[in-house]
Write a protein that holds these residues in place. Structure first.
Motif, PDB file in Angstrom:
ATOM      1  N   ASP A 194       0.802  -1.220   0.000  1.00 13.91           N
ATOM      2  CA  ASP A 194       0.000   0.000   0.000  1.00 13.91           C
ATOM      3  C   ASP A 194       0.837   1.274   0.000  1.00 13.91           C
ATOM      4  N   ILE A 195       2.139   1.142   0.150  1.00 10.04           N
ATOM      5  CA  ILE A 195       3.001   2.332   0.176  1.00 10.04           C
ATOM      6  C   ILE A 195       3.305   2.772  -1.257  1.00 10.04           C
ATOM      7  N   PRO A 196       2.948   4.002  -1.585  1.00 12.49           N
ATOM      8  CA  PRO A 196       3.232   4.490  -2.944  1.00 12.49           C
ATOM      9  C   PRO A 196       4.708   4.860  -3.108  1.00 12.49           C
ATOM     10  N   ILE A 197       5.143   4.820  -4.346  1.00 13.32           N
ATOM     11  CA  ILE A 197       6.494   5.252  -4.706  1.00 13.32           C
ATOM     12  C   ILE A 197       6.345   6.525  -5.540  1.00 13.32           C
ATOM     13  N   ALA A 198       6.906   7.601  -5.052  1.00 13.22           N
ATOM     14  CA  ALA A 198       6.913   8.843  -5.817  1.00 13.22           C
ATOM     15  C   ALA A 198       8.169   8.838  -6.684  1.00 13.22           C
ATOM     16  N   VAL A 199       7.978   8.782  -7.984  1.00 12.93           N
ATOM     17  CA  VAL A 199       9.104   8.801  -8.920  1.00 12.93           C
ATOM     18  C   VAL A 199       9.315  10.244  -9.355  1.00 12.93           C
ATOM     19  N   GLU A 200      10.522  10.757  -9.099  1.00  9.87           N
ATOM     20  CA  GLU A 200      10.787  12.166  -9.368  1.00  9.87           C
ATOM     21  C   GLU A 200      11.985  12.340 -10.282  1.00  9.87           C
ATOM     22  N   LEU A 201      11.752  13.009 -11.393  1.00 11.50           N
ATOM     23  CA  LEU A 201      12.799  13.347 -12.348  1.00 11.50           C
ATOM     24  C   LEU A 201      13.495  14.623 -11.883  1.00 11.50           C
ATOM     25  N   LEU A 202      14.799  14.560 -11.767  1.00  8.63           N
ATOM     26  CA  LEU A 202      15.598  15.727 -11.411  1.00  8.63           C
ATOM     27  C   LEU A 202      16.262  16.226 -12.691  1.00  8.63           C
ATOM     28  N   ALA A 203      15.890  17.420 -13.105  1.00 10.60           N
ATOM     29  CA  ALA A 203      16.353  17.930 -14.392  1.00 10.60           C
ATOM     30  C   ALA A 203      17.454  18.973 -14.273  1.00 10.60           C
ATOM     31  N   THR A 204      17.578  19.585 -13.099  1.00  7.92           N
ATOM     32  CA  THR A 204      18.602  20.604 -12.894  1.00  7.92           C
ATOM     33  C   THR A 204      19.279  20.367 -11.546  1.00  7.92           C
ATOM     34  N   PRO A 205      20.481  20.893 -11.356  1.00 10.95           N
ATOM     35  CA  PRO A 205      21.124  20.764 -10.043  1.00 10.95           C
ATOM     36  C   PRO A 205      20.253  21.334  -8.911  1.00 10.95           C
ATOM     37  N   GLU A 206      19.492  22.362  -9.209  1.00  9.97           N
ATOM     38  CA  GLU A 206      18.623  22.958  -8.200  1.00  9.97           C
ATOM     39  C   GLU A 206      17.543  21.984  -7.738  1.00  9.97           C
ATOM     40  N   ASP A 207      17.144  21.048  -8.603  1.00 13.45           N
ATOM     41  CA  ASP A 207      16.122  20.059  -8.237  1.00 13.45           C
ATOM     42  C   ASP A 207      16.603  19.125  -7.134  1.00 13.45           C
ATOM     43  N   THR A 208      17.909  19.009  -6.945  1.00 20.45           N
ATOM     44  CA  THR A 208      18.447  18.106  -5.923  1.00 20.45           C
ATOM     45  C   THR A 208      18.418  18.714  -4.525  1.00 20.45           C
ATOM     46  N   ILE A 209      18.233  20.013  -4.444  1.00 15.43           N
ATOM     47  CA  ILE A 209      18.238  20.700  -3.148  1.00 15.43           C
ATOM     48  C   ILE A 209      17.118  20.151  -2.271  1.00 15.43           C
ATOM     49  N   GLY A 210      17.478  19.798  -1.044  1.00 21.67           N
ATOM     50  CA  GLY A 210      16.498  19.280  -0.100  1.00 21.67           C
ATOM     51  C   GLY A 210      16.203  17.796  -0.255  1.00 21.67           C
ATOM     52  N   THR A 211      16.988  17.113  -1.097  1.00 25.78           N
ATOM     53  CA  THR A 211      16.816  15.676  -1.286  1.00 25.78           C
ATOM     54  C   THR A 211      18.064  14.947  -0.785  1.00 25.78           C
ATOM     55  N   ALA A 212      17.968  13.635  -0.768  1.00 22.31           N
ATOM     56  CA  ALA A 212      19.121  12.796  -0.414  1.00 22.31           C
ATOM     57  C   ALA A 212      19.809  12.276  -1.671  1.00 22.31           C
ATOM     58  N   PHE A 213      19.622  12.943  -2.790  1.00 16.95           N
ATOM     59  CA  PHE A 213      20.145  12.488  -4.074  1.00 16.95           C
ATOM     60  C   PHE A 213      21.651  12.249  -4.007  1.00 16.95           C
ATOM     61  N   ALA A 214      22.034  11.019  -4.390  1.00 16.03           N
ATOM     62  CA  ALA A 214      23.453  10.640  -4.409  1.00 16.03           C
ATOM     63  C   ALA A 214      23.811  10.038  -5.752  1.00 16.03           C
ATOM     64  N   GLY A 215      23.108  10.456  -6.775  1.00 11.20           N
ATOM     65  CA  GLY A 215      23.259   9.898  -8.112  1.00 11.20           C
ATOM     66  C   GLY A 215      22.017   9.111  -8.471  1.00 11.20           C
ATOM     67  N   SER A 216      21.838   8.890  -9.753  1.00  8.24           N
ATOM     68  CA  SER A 216      20.627   8.245 -10.248  1.00  8.24           C
ATOM     69  C   SER A 216      20.832   6.759 -10.490  1.00  8.24           C
ATOM     70  N   PRO A 217      19.935   5.949  -9.932  1.00 12.58           N
ATOM     71  CA  PRO A 217      18.769   6.247  -9.107  1.00 12.58           C
ATOM     72  C   PRO A 217      19.115   6.282  -7.620  1.00 12.58           C
ATOM     73  N   THR A 218      18.423   7.140  -6.885  1.00 11.25           N
ATOM     74  CA  THR A 218      18.511   7.172  -5.424  1.00 11.25           C
ATOM     75  C   THR A 218      17.138   6.828  -4.871  1.00 11.25           C
ATOM     76  N   ILE A 219      17.111   5.890  -3.936  1.00  9.67           N
ATOM     77  CA  ILE A 219      15.873   5.540  -3.247  1.00  9.67           C
ATOM     78  C   ILE A 219      15.911   6.266  -1.910  1.00  9.67           C
TER      79      ILE A 219
END
Length: 105
Positions: free
Chosen positions: A32-57
């Motif tokens: 029942d837990i949804p997965i939000a799939v988010e495309l990061l298109a600019t370096p600014e899109d990574t702000i506030g995320t745990a992004f460590a390269g694609s893909p990051t869970i």
């Protein structure tokens, strides 16, 4: 539990990561837990995320596979797996990381 799959458009591994993530959630009885799939298109899109390269869970705002820090570089990610380096974690690694996360909650 909030799960996001963060990826860049050029990454060939994000779709398989989503499949493995969904299968792991199903295996753990968390269908029942949804997965939000988010495309990061600019370096600014990574702000506030745990992004460590694609893909990051990301689970509840932290990287499911901590690797030493977030980045704003829009690049593919490499994971350590039992068979060597790969573009995504194995199914078993995803299950075990999620199981450990659920047990800590």
């Amino acid at each position: 539990m909030k799960i996001r799959l963060l990826h860049i458009d050029e990454c060939p591994n994000w779709a398989d990561a989503e499949v493995r993530l969904r299968a792991a959630l199903d295996e753990l009885g968390l269908s029942d837990i949804p997965i939000a799939v988010e495309l990061l298109a600019t370096p600014e899109d990574t702000i506030g995320t745990a992004f460590a390269g694609s893909p990051t869970i990301e689970v509840d705002g932290t990287d499911l596979f901590p690797s030493g820090g977030a980045t704003n570089d829009l690049a593919c990610r490499v994971y350590r797996t039992p068979t060597g380096l790969a573009g995504l974690p194995t199914q078993e690694q995803v299950v075990e990381a999620l199981r450990a996360r659920v047990e800590r909650s």
